[in-house]
Write an enzyme that holds these catalytic residues in place. Structure first.
Site, mmCIF file in Angstrom:
data_model
loop_
_atom_site.group_PDB
_atom_site.id
_atom_site.type_symbol
_atom_site.label_atom_id
_atom_site.label_comp_id
_atom_site.label_asym_id
_atom_site.label_seq_id
_atom_site.Cartn_x
_atom_site.Cartn_y
_atom_site.Cartn_z
ATOM 1 C CD GLU A 54 -2.978 -0.876 -0.020
ATOM 2 O OE1 GLU A 54 -3.458 0.250 -0.210
ATOM 3 O OE2 GLU A 54 -3.223 -1.862 -0.740
ATOM 4 C CG ASP B 178 -2.575 -3.718 -4.921
ATOM 5 O OD1 ASP B 178 -3.222 -2.905 -4.226
ATOM 6 O OD2 ASP B 178 -3.052 -4.313 -5.898
ATOM 7 C CD1 TRP C 156 -5.625 -9.610 -6.961
ATOM 8 C CD2 TRP C 156 -3.727 -10.775 -6.779
ATOM 9 N NE1 TRP C 156 -5.962 -10.935 -7.019
ATOM 10 C CE2 TRP C 156 -4.810 -11.676 -6.907
ATOM 11 C CE3 TRP C 156 -2.432 -11.285 -6.636
ATOM 12 C CZ2 TRP C 156 -4.626 -13.073 -6.897
ATOM 13 C CZ3 TRP C 156 -2.258 -12.657 -6.625
ATOM 14 C CH2 TRP C 156 -3.351 -13.532 -6.760
ATOM 15 C CD GLU C 157 -8.265 -4.719 -11.448
ATOM 16 O OE1 GLU C 157 -8.869 -4.166 -10.501
ATOM 17 O OE2 GLU C 157 -7.477 -4.121 -12.200
#
Length: 207
Positions: free
Chosen positions: A80, A96, A110-111
């Site tokens: 993050e 991410d 990561w979707e």
């Protein structure tokens, strides 16, 4: 979890070779995801109820992301992390996971959103490459086989694939840089409701 495809969209200056250790860590992070806990493979609930009727999109996608991100965090990645990828004063949303805070960092997305989010993720990492803020970027997406069992309308590999030319055929003014997409799917599908991934679950339960 198994990786079914890894697609290179941009590789200038043989950057993939330079960042192969980080790519290998990402791949191990994806492959480390198991379900149920303690298993050696990943089994996904296929949504069939005791009545025999299928449940639409029964699993959440966030637990998958969290399991991979936790693996990378355990291996020194920063999660993050908000980076100044562009030249404007407004920063994009956090990445991410990134392998470091230097301009040789590899970024992972990561979707968990829809197909528009997939485009934004690739564009955000492309901007980072153009401005030499990162050296590589990878987006992780569900396969077409997996998509029906995850959150409705989540971005997935087949849906994004028709747009790959946007990145592959563009002539970016880069000396080096890598952009790629990883496609994943479970080893098994099963009608055991206890395998269901609840939507929005946080933490490391799947590791």
């Amino acid at each position: 979890m198994k990786i079914t495809n890894m697609k290179t969209l941009i590789d200038i200056g043989s950057t993939q070779i330079k960042i192969q250790p980080q790519i290998d860590q990402i791949k191990r992070g994806v492959e480390s995801i198991v379900n149920p806990a303690g298993a050696s493979t990943f089994s996904m609930y296929n949504g069939y109820l005791s009545s025999g009727k299928p449940m639409k999109h029964p699993n959440g996608v966030v637990p998958l992301k969290n399991a991979c991100i936790s693996y990378l965090e355990d291996n020194g990645w920063i999660t993050e992390y908000t980076m100044q990828l562009g030249t404007t004063t407004r920063k994009p949303g956090p990445i991410d996971a990134v392998s470091s805070t230097t301009n040789s960092a590899v970024a992972l997305e990561w979707e968990t959103g829809n197909i528009s989010s997939s485009h934004r993720s690739l564009n955000r990492m492309t901007i980072g490459l153009l401005n030499e803020k990162i050296l590589g970027g990878i987006l992780v997406l569900a396969s077409g086989t997996t998509y029906p069992y995850l959150t409705d309308r989540v971005g997935n590999y087949p849906e994004l694939k028709p747009y790959f030319d946007i990145w592959q055929k563009a002539h970016y003014p880069l000396k080096q840089g890598y952009l790629g997409v990883i496609e994943f799917e479970p080893e098994h599908f099963d009608n055991d409701p206890q395998l269901r991934l609840h939507k929005g679950t946080d933490g490391r339960a799947l590791r």
